[in-house]
Design a protein around this motif. Structure first.
Motif, PDB file in Angstrom:
ATOM      1  N   LEU A 102      31.013 -52.770  18.387  1.00  0.00           N
ATOM      2  CA  LEU A 102      31.697 -51.697  17.670  1.00  0.00           C
ATOM      3  C   LEU A 102      31.029 -50.498  18.280  1.00  0.00           C
ATOM      4  CD1 LEU A 102      33.012 -50.715  15.056  1.00  0.00           C
ATOM      5  CD2 LEU A 102      30.929 -50.913  13.707  1.00  0.00           C
ATOM      6  N   LEU A 103      31.689 -49.602  18.736  1.00  0.00           N
ATOM      7  CA  LEU A 103      31.295 -48.365  19.541  1.00  0.00           C
ATOM      8  C   LEU A 103      30.962 -47.277  18.615  1.00  0.00           C
ATOM      9  CD1 LEU A 103      30.943 -47.106  22.341  1.00  0.00           C
ATOM     10  CD2 LEU A 103      33.310 -46.400  22.077  1.00  0.00           C
ATOM     11  N   GLY A 104      29.803 -46.673  18.619  1.00  0.00           N
ATOM     12  CA  GLY A 104      29.458 -45.695  17.731  1.00  0.00           C
ATOM     13  C   GLY A 104      29.569 -44.400  18.327  1.00  0.00           C
ATOM     14  N   PRO A 105      29.749 -43.203  17.506  1.00  0.00           N
ATOM     15  CA  PRO A 105      29.591 -41.932  18.346  1.00  0.00           C
ATOM     16  C   PRO A 105      28.739 -41.739  19.377  1.00  0.00           C
ATOM     17  CG  PRO A 105      30.095 -41.752  15.755  1.00  0.00           C
ATOM     18  CD  PRO A 105      29.538 -43.020  16.101  1.00  0.00           C
ATOM     19  N   ALA A 106      28.367 -41.090  20.296  1.00  0.00           N
ATOM     20  CA  ALA A 106      27.599 -40.820  21.257  1.00  0.00           C
ATOM     21  C   ALA A 106      26.659 -39.893  21.066  1.00  0.00           C
ATOM     22  CB  ALA A 106      28.362 -40.116  22.762  1.00  0.00           C
ATOM     23  N   LEU A 107      25.447 -40.030  21.097  1.00  0.00           N
ATOM     24  CA  LEU A 107      24.435 -39.057  21.162  1.00  0.00           C
ATOM     25  C   LEU A 107      24.455 -38.146  22.319  1.00  0.00           C
ATOM     26  CD1 LEU A 107      21.599 -41.463  20.022  1.00  0.00           C
ATOM     27  CD2 LEU A 107      22.947 -39.956  18.502  1.00  0.00           C
ATOM     28  N   PRO A 108      24.665 -36.707  21.956  1.00  0.00           N
ATOM     29  CA  PRO A 108      25.130 -35.798  23.302  1.00  0.00           C
ATOM     30  C   PRO A 108      23.851 -35.068  23.874  1.00  0.00           C
ATOM     31  CG  PRO A 108      25.775 -34.677  21.142  1.00  0.00           C
ATOM     32  CD  PRO A 108      25.191 -36.001  20.664  1.00  0.00           C
ATOM     33  N   TYR A 109      22.750 -35.168  22.951  1.00  0.00           N
ATOM     34  CA  TYR A 109      21.520 -34.456  23.685  1.00  0.00           C
ATOM     35  C   TYR A 109      20.474 -35.459  24.085  1.00  0.00           C
ATOM     36  CZ  TYR A 109      23.863 -30.209  21.587  1.00  0.00           C
ATOM     37  OH  TYR A 109      24.817 -29.306  21.235  1.00  0.00           O
ATOM     38  N   GLY A 110      19.686 -34.924  24.988  1.00  0.00           N
ATOM     39  CA  GLY A 110      18.796 -35.754  25.583  1.00  0.00           C
ATOM     40  C   GLY A 110      17.439 -34.925  26.087  1.00  0.00           C
ATOM     41  N   ALA A 111      16.771 -35.736  26.655  1.00  0.00           N
ATOM     42  CA  ALA A 111      15.422 -34.989  27.287  1.00  0.00           C
ATOM     43  C   ALA A 111      15.910 -34.539  28.863  1.00  0.00           C
ATOM     44  CB  ALA A 111      14.209 -35.999  27.314  1.00  0.00           C
ATOM     45  N   SER A 112      16.113 -33.139  28.870  1.00  0.00           N
ATOM     46  CA  SER A 112      16.391 -32.532  30.189  1.00  0.00           C
ATOM     47  C   SER A 112      15.630 -31.247  30.494  1.00  0.00           C
ATOM     48  CB  SER A 112      17.816 -32.056  29.874  1.00  0.00           C
ATOM     49  OG  SER A 112      18.847 -33.315  29.596  1.00  0.00           O
ATOM     50  N   GLY A 113      14.483 -31.729  30.123  1.00  0.00           N
ATOM     51  CA  GLY A 113      13.399 -30.512  30.566  1.00  0.00           C
ATOM     52  C   GLY A 113      13.673 -30.214  32.114  1.00  0.00           C
ATOM     53  N   GLU A 114      13.742 -30.917  32.889  1.00  0.00           N
ATOM     54  CA  GLU A 114      13.708 -30.549  34.218  1.00  0.00           C
ATOM     55  C   GLU A 114      14.973 -29.836  34.616  1.00  0.00           C
ATOM     56  OE1 GLU A 114      15.801 -34.694  34.026  1.00  0.00           O
ATOM     57  OE2 GLU A 114      14.177 -33.551  32.707  1.00  0.00           O
ATOM     58  N   HIS A 115      16.115 -29.746  33.748  1.00  0.00           N
ATOM     59  CA  HIS A 115      17.093 -28.938  34.171  1.00  0.00           C
ATOM     60  C   HIS A 115      17.029 -27.733  33.422  1.00  0.00           C
ATOM     61  CE1 HIS A 115      19.207 -32.049  36.361  1.00  0.00           C
ATOM     62  NE2 HIS A 115      18.480 -32.836  35.468  1.00  0.00           N
ATOM     63  N   GLU A 116      15.963 -27.283  32.620  1.00  0.00           N
ATOM     64  CA  GLU A 116      16.315 -25.967  31.857  1.00  0.00           C
ATOM     65  C   GLU A 116      15.993 -24.777  32.679  1.00  0.00           C
ATOM     66  OE1 GLU A 116      14.587 -27.132  27.547  1.00  0.00           O
ATOM     67  OE2 GLU A 116      13.181 -27.012  28.867  1.00  0.00           O
ATOM     68  N   GLY A 117      15.770 -24.779  33.891  1.00  0.00           N
ATOM     69  CA  GLY A 117      16.129 -23.741  34.980  1.00  0.00           C
ATOM     70  C   GLY A 117      17.342 -23.062  34.848  1.00  0.00           C
ATOM     71  N   PHE A 118      18.465 -23.833  34.386  1.00  0.00           N
ATOM     72  CA  PHE A 118      19.733 -23.313  34.674  1.00  0.00           C
ATOM     73  C   PHE A 118      20.505 -23.136  33.314  1.00  0.00           C
ATOM     74  CE2 PHE A 118      18.692 -26.233  37.948  1.00  0.00           C
ATOM     75  CZ  PHE A 118      19.390 -25.704  38.982  1.00  0.00           C
ATOM     76  N   PRO A 119      21.234 -22.248  33.099  1.00  0.00           N
ATOM     77  CA  PRO A 119      21.864 -21.686  31.754  1.00  0.00           C
ATOM     78  C   PRO A 119      22.781 -22.871  31.376  1.00  0.00           C
ATOM     79  CG  PRO A 119      21.951 -19.923  33.136  1.00  0.00           C
ATOM     80  CD  PRO A 119      21.607 -21.087  33.947  1.00  0.00           C
ATOM     81  N   GLY A 120      22.961 -22.960  30.117  1.00  0.00           N
ATOM     82  CA  GLY A 120      23.738 -24.054  29.616  1.00  0.00           C
ATOM     83  C   GLY A 120      22.924 -25.490  29.009  1.00  0.00           C
ATOM     84  N   THR A 121      21.754 -25.644  29.884  1.00  0.00           N
ATOM     85  CA  THR A 121      21.116 -27.100  29.667  1.00  0.00           C
ATOM     86  C   THR A 121      20.422 -26.756  28.193  1.00  0.00           C
ATOM     87  OG1 THR A 121      20.489 -27.417  31.982  1.00  0.00           O
ATOM     88  CG2 THR A 121      19.235 -28.384  30.209  1.00  0.00           C
ATOM     89  N   VAL A 122      20.739 -28.026  27.508  1.00  0.00           N
ATOM     90  CA  VAL A 122      19.968 -27.809  26.226  1.00  0.00           C
ATOM     91  C   VAL A 122      19.329 -29.156  26.038  1.00  0.00           C
ATOM     92  CG1 VAL A 122      19.993 -27.887  23.500  1.00  0.00           C
ATOM     93  CG2 VAL A 122      21.766 -26.595  24.860  1.00  0.00           C
ATOM     94  N   SER A 123      17.984 -29.298  26.117  1.00  0.00           N
ATOM     95  CA  SER A 123      16.959 -30.385  26.124  1.00  0.00           C
ATOM     96  C   SER A 123      16.298 -30.461  24.429  1.00  0.00           C
ATOM     97  CB  SER A 123      16.057 -30.336  27.093  1.00  0.00           C
ATOM     98  OG  SER A 123      14.889 -31.510  26.879  1.00  0.00           O
ATOM     99  N   ILE A 124      16.357 -31.452  23.967  1.00  0.00           N
ATOM    100  CA  ILE A 124      15.460 -31.849  22.615  1.00  0.00           C
ATOM    101  C   ILE A 124      14.095 -32.454  22.824  1.00  0.00           C
ATOM    102  CG2 ILE A 124      17.696 -32.050  21.249  1.00  0.00           C
ATOM    103  CD1 ILE A 124      16.986 -35.020  21.115  1.00  0.00           C
ATOM    104  N   GLY A 125      14.083 -32.785  24.422  1.00  0.00           N
ATOM    105  CA  GLY A 125      12.522 -33.258  24.610  1.00  0.00           C
ATOM    106  C   GLY A 125      12.415 -34.821  24.361  1.00  0.00           C
ATOM    107  N   THR A 126      11.450 -35.382  25.112  1.00  0.00           N
ATOM    108  CA  THR A 126      11.146 -36.776  25.174  1.00  0.00           C
ATOM    109  C   THR A 126      10.450 -37.110  23.494  1.00  0.00           C
ATOM    110  OG1 THR A 126      10.650 -37.198  27.278  1.00  0.00           O
ATOM    111  CG2 THR A 126       9.708 -38.860  25.724  1.00  0.00           C
TER     112      THR A 126
END
Length: 230
Positions: free
Chosen positions: A56-80
């Motif tokens: 059964l396919l559940g809805p995707a979790l769209p936010y992750g840990a992306s701190g290394e990309h936060e130097g670019f606008p648009g990136t949203v990271s919730i952290g590890t």
């Protein structure tokens, strides 16, 4: 019925394998959308469903840990730390009615959270695992592999005319600086690799290959919970 999002509760089958894609909202150069990792993880999970009994396919979790990309606008990271907590609570809740939970991960930065959350859930006797949508030998970020995947999965989101190479040195060589200073310090355009040569046809092959690996890993997991899945 194979997708949870459009179901009502009486539709939910007994004892399903719940498959949840996990991605990120982060820059992927000038040519790929911020939701690339989520789109790829979802496409691989959906492609594998016919080969996964009772999935059964559940809805995707769209936010992750992306701190290394936060130097670019648009990136949203919730952290590890936050992602780890989210995955633990997701597993505890879902496993009340789904005997098995599989997270299909599309972003490498999420690995630390998965490696922390899954053993904890297993220690609580919840049957949880994860699968990484990695392409062996592929570019690290927004290169040919990811561009080919997106040309197949969401071609309207790809700005082919804006695709240019970024830092092409081996990831192992640039990883210390990347971890210390972020992606922008090693690649001003955000690309780690070269999208040249990407094609939708290659994307079709890559999705099929990843889905096949996922199906094989799940079948092994069914026999041996400590098998090929994380």
């Amino acid at each position: 019925m194979t997708e949870l999002a459009g179901a009502v509760w009486p539709d939910v089958p007994e004892a399903p394998l719940l498959v949840v894609p996990l991605g990120s909202v982060e820059q992927h150069g000038h040519h790929l959308p911020l939701a690339t990792d989520t789109a790829v993880a979802t496409a691989v999970a959906r492609a594998a469903l016919p080969g996964l009994d009772g999935a059964l396919l559940g809805p995707a979790l769209p936010y992750g840990a992306s701190g290394e990309h936060e130097g670019f606008p648009g990136t949203v990271s919730i952290g590890t730390e936050a992602l780890t907590g989210l995955l633990v609570e997701l597993g505890r809740s879902a496993c009340r009615w789904a005997p098995r939970l599989l997270v299909v991960n599309g972003h490498g930065g999420n690995l630390a959270a998965l490696r922390a959350a899954v053993p904890l859930l297993r220690s609580e006797r919840r049957d949880v695992a994860w699968f990484a949508c990695g392409v062996p030998g592929g570019d690290a970020h927004a290169g040919r592999a990811e561009t080919s995947l997106m040309l197949h999965v969401e071609p309207r989101g790809v700005r082919e005319a804006a695709a240019v190479a970024g830092e092409t040195a081996p990831l192992a060589q640039i990883l210390p600086r990347l971890r210390a200073e972020g992606v922008r310090a090693v690649s001003p355009n955000g690309v780690l690799g070269d999208p040249a040569g990407a094609s939708a046809a290659e994307g079709v092959e890559l999705v099929a290959e990843l889905a096949g690996r996922l199906i094989a890993a799940v079948r092994e997991w069914q026999v041996d919970p400590a098998g090929r899945l994380g």
